[in-house]
Design an enzyme around this catalytic site. Structure first.
Site, PDB file in Angstrom:
ATOM      1  N   LYS A  99       0.886  -1.163   0.000  1.00  0.00           N
ATOM      2  CA  LYS A  99       0.000   0.000   0.000  1.00  0.00           C
ATOM      3  C   LYS A  99       0.921   1.210   0.000  1.00  0.00           C
ATOM      4  CE  LYS A  99      -2.803   2.954   2.824  1.00  0.00           C
ATOM      5  NZ  LYS A  99      -3.695   3.193   3.961  1.00  0.00           N
ATOM      6  N   GLY A 160      -8.027   9.290   9.300  1.00  0.00           N
ATOM      7  CA  GLY A 160      -8.401   9.405  10.708  1.00  0.00           C
ATOM      8  C   GLY A 160      -9.445  10.461  11.009  1.00  0.00           C
ATOM      9  N   ALA A 186      -9.472   5.606   3.680  1.00  0.00           N
ATOM     10  CA  ALA A 186      -9.357   6.707   4.656  1.00  0.00           C
ATOM     11  C   ALA A 186     -10.603   7.576   4.722  1.00  0.00           C
ATOM     12  CB  ALA A 186      -8.148   7.596   4.375  1.00  0.00           C
ATOM     13  N   GLY A 187     -10.903   8.004   5.936  1.00  0.00           N
ATOM     14  CA  GLY A 187     -11.967   8.978   6.161  1.00  0.00           C
ATOM     15  C   GLY A 187     -13.286   8.397   6.631  1.00  0.00           C
ATOM     16  N   ASN A 208      -9.038   2.006   9.112  1.00  0.00           N
ATOM     17  CA  ASN A 208      -8.348   1.625  10.344  1.00  0.00           C
ATOM     18  C   ASN A 208      -8.978   2.331  11.545  1.00  0.00           C
ATOM     19  OD1 ASN A 208      -6.572   1.013  12.427  1.00  0.00           O
ATOM     20  ND2 ASN A 208      -4.736   1.537  11.318  1.00  0.00           N
ATOM     21  N   THR A 209      -8.825   3.672  11.591  1.00  0.00           N
ATOM     22  CA  THR A 209      -9.272   4.420  12.768  1.00  0.00           C
ATOM     23  C   THR A 209     -10.769   4.285  13.020  1.00  0.00           C
ATOM     24  OG1 THR A 209      -7.512   5.994  12.268  1.00  0.00           O
ATOM     25  CG2 THR A 209      -9.137   6.680  13.896  1.00  0.00           C
TER      26      THR A 209
END
Lengths: 258, 66
Positions: A99, A160, A186-187, A208-209
């Site tokens: 990635k 995040g 992301a986001g 992830n977050t």
């Protein structure tokens, strides 16, 4: 309804959700969240070994028979550093997938498009399967594909941030033009964000977050699994057109008293 | 001898192989990747790659990330 697998560089994945391994309250919670997510691919970061520290390794908590490891180049700000991290990740993980992140700004963690395309070209030349994290820009995505990227991974919103897909129109344009899988990376903050992304017709979501930072990461992982599946099915089902006024669902004839 | 290990000055007896260096650090070679003077090493090369005075060595592993 049966769905086709997500296929990247010839490798099929039944799950269209890719999850991270960072920021969990504990390794035990991460393990359970991974299980609840149904994901088959997990991202990892490459960092210097901390000398004189505990010998415990992240890989003690990831069953690599079950999860495909996707090393990232997070934290790299130049094409050179990202290429170096990718080469190290390949040796540490013994797979040629990466990635690719080349960050251009500390505050937003937005990618440096120019360096990203350059690093993609170099790594593809070295036989890597490159999945670049990119801006939600159709032109950059086209350049990445031309450079040999195996998928393009436009951001939904800053890493995040949990803001959800900020520019659904661009994500849709990227999807329409792409000849490789499109993964929104992301986001994503909550389940509806993941469903919205999938409803745009993209191929998968990476987060992830959104999971690791939730009050209950295991429950959120399951919510994300269901949302990705729901959004995918809604896309395949074909939604009704949006209209400004009502259209009755019940027959207009035979109403009592008319 | 003194080498630069993960960006910091590090004293060790040497010259020595990368395998011996990792062993001395109590690091499982299966779980890491090693760069020697900016070249990433194949695991098979750990035993035959010699680290000398002033060399730069990076030892990395996987940590949590997104």
């Amino acid at each position: 309804m049966a769905d086709s697998p997500l296929v990247i560089a010839g490798r099929p994945f039944r799950s269209r959700l890719i999850v991270g391994t960072g920021k969990y309250p504990s390794n035990a919670i991460m393990v359970r969240a991974h299980e609840a997510s149904g994901a088959e691919m997990v991202t990892v970061a490459v960092r210097r070994v901390e000398l004189n520290r505990s010998r415990e390794s992240l890989l003690d908590h990831i069953d690599t028979e079950r999860y495909f490891l996707l090393p990232n180049t997070a934290g790299c700000y130049t094409a050179d550093d990202a290429v170096r991290a990718a080469r190290l990740g390949r040796e540490a993980g013994l797979s040629n997938w990466v990635k690719l992140e080349v960050i251009g700004d500390e505050k937003t963690l937005f990618p440096d498009n120019e360096a990203l395309v350059e690093a993609t070209r170099i790594l593809v030349g070295e036989g890597f399967v490159v999945l670049p994290y990119t801006n939600d820009d159709p032109v950059t995505c086209r350049k990445l594909e031309d450079a040999g990227a195996a998928a393009v991974m436009p951001l939904g919103a800053p890493i995040g941030s949990g803001l959800g897909v900020q520019n659904p129109n661009n994500i849709g344009l990227i999807q329409e033009a792409a000849g490789v899988p499109v993964i929104v990376d992301a986001g994503v903050g909550t389940a509806s964000d993941a469903a919205v992304a999938m409803e745009l017709g993209i191929d998968g979501v990476l987060m992830n977050t959104g999971i690791a930072g939730a009050d209950d990461p295991v429950a959120m992982a399951e919510a994300m699994k269901l949302a990705v599946r729901a959004g995918r099915l809604a896309h395949l089902a074909g939604r009704i057109p949006r209209k400004r006024y009502a259209t009755a669902s019940s027959p207009l004839e035979g109403v009592v008293g008319s | 001898m003194t080498i630069l290990l993960n960006g910091e000055s590090f004293q060790t007896d040497g010259p020595l192989s990368v395998s011996r260096l990792l062993d001395g650090l109590d690091i499982d070679p299966r779980r890491v990747a090693v760069e020697h003077n900016r070249t990433v090493l194949k695991k098979a090369a750990y035993g035959i790659t010699v680290v000398r005075e002033g060399d730069e060595v990076e030892v990395v592993n996987f940590v949590g990330g997104g």
